[in-house]
Design a protein around this motif. Sequence first.
Motif, short mmCIF file in Angstrom:
data_model
loop_
_atom_site.label_atom_id
_atom_site.label_comp_id
_atom_site.label_asym_id
_atom_site.label_seq_id
_atom_site.Cartn_x
_atom_site.Cartn_y
_atom_site.Cartn_z
N VAL A 265 -4.83 28.80 7.76
CA VAL A 265 -5.49 30.07 6.90
C VAL A 265 -5.03 30.80 5.99
N MET A 266 -4.04 30.15 5.10
CA MET A 266 -3.62 30.23 4.28
C MET A 266 -4.31 29.91 3.34
N ALA A 267 -4.67 28.61 3.00
CA ALA A 267 -5.39 27.86 2.07
C ALA A 267 -6.36 28.01 2.30
N ILE A 268 -6.99 28.48 3.19
CA ILE A 268 -8.72 29.15 3.44
C ILE A 268 -8.82 30.80 2.65
N ALA A 269 -7.29 31.51 2.85
CA ALA A 269 -8.34 33.05 2.24
C ALA A 269 -8.16 33.11 0.94
N TRP A 270 -7.17 32.04 0.71
CA TRP A 270 -6.36 31.70 -1.16
C TRP A 270 -8.25 31.43 -1.51
N GLY A 271 -9.06 30.24 -0.71
CA GLY A 271 -10.08 30.50 -1.54
C GLY A 271 -11.59 30.72 -1.58
#
Length: 434
Positions: A48-54
């Motif tokens: 979720v953090m990686a998707i949000a950062w992207g």
Amino acid sequence: MNMHNISWVRQDIVAPSPRPPGQGGVMDWVRKNLFNGWVSSLLTVASVMAIAWGVMAIAPWLGNSVWHAGSLSECRQILDGAPGACWGVIRDRWTQLLFGFYPTALYWRPMLAFVLLFAALAPILFRGLPQRALWFSAVYPGLAFWLIWGGSLWLPVSIYLGFAVATGLFSIAVRSGVGLAATAAIVGAALWWLYATPALVEIATDTAPILLVPVTSRELGGFLLSIVIGVSGIALSLPLGILLALGRRSGLPLIRMLSVTFIEFIRGVPLITLLFTASLLLNYFLPPGTSFDLILRVVIMVTLFASAYMAEVIRGGLAALPRGQYEAAGALGLDYWKAQRLVILPQALKISIPGIVNSFIGLFKDTTLVMFIGLLDPIALAAAIRANTNWQGIYWELFIFIGAVFFVFCFGMSRYSQYLEQRLRTDHRWEECA
């Protein structure tokens, strides 16, 4: 104790009870699939953090897009230093990415060929359509060739007559009991195409000219070129792969040896080497003065390359069949070819569907390698566009567009394979009976 009063079968129906609290619904699915342990929870949070950062990194760039611009410098002036995508290059050059240098006034011809492609594939890929529509599927390759390259309609007609000659010679040889029926058919078709086709095309064109403006292969490019090479390779590699797989499992030593040699040699050579062979070396083995179209040479090499891998995929499906299927076909009194056509191959191909479609997807993506032999596929055209002074420095927008178009085609093939697997699935009937 009266044993006769004991009932082992319930006489009344149990009243339905409500679902236990906390089971079912969105929260239950989230708990079972995303947070069912500390490892799963950690991976979910990290994802979720990686998707949000992207999303936070890409969203401003996509949200501040510029579509109406004639150059990269104009895009930068409009953006005024803010990050943003310059999709003006797609708006300005999308026809070049799709058709290459195909004449603008003739775009209707490849567009019509592309639309007719779906009409030709429909009776093959889907049930419920009349079998008579398969005649159009057989005629379509010649029609598409005429639409894209132009010239005389009698050239593809004469090529089809060559196949008719081969079929007639094969039938006559089989009925007469003459050996080498396949050899007679191949030789007859080759002689027809080499000697009869030029004279027939010339006479028919003078008598009844049905012509389209000719277009050279050098003018083809972009996704039109990728689709022509990819569809041709896919359509030709499957039957050749089936024959090679059967040849590798054949009991005849010569056929088995030739099939194994071909498959292992092709699989041991990179595709780019075969493409360079098609581009540079193949003309040295042809008679002097022979003109052999480069795209046709590429299609032949791509087909041979794909058929070797297809043969191994299909051989895996044949090996996965129980021995009893072969014995059952023999018990029914079927000869070799009828057993393969009616019993063995339908089951083997059903087992091999994931591998077959995977090979098709890889083949379609590998069409981008033709840029190394001078053909203008979408990647080569992107490099040419970036070399233009108006768009020098543009990068991501071109490759995102090209990747998105390739994804549409590959994802469509993947979804159809899943649909086909569900349509041909038979084990669910046994589950329902159980």
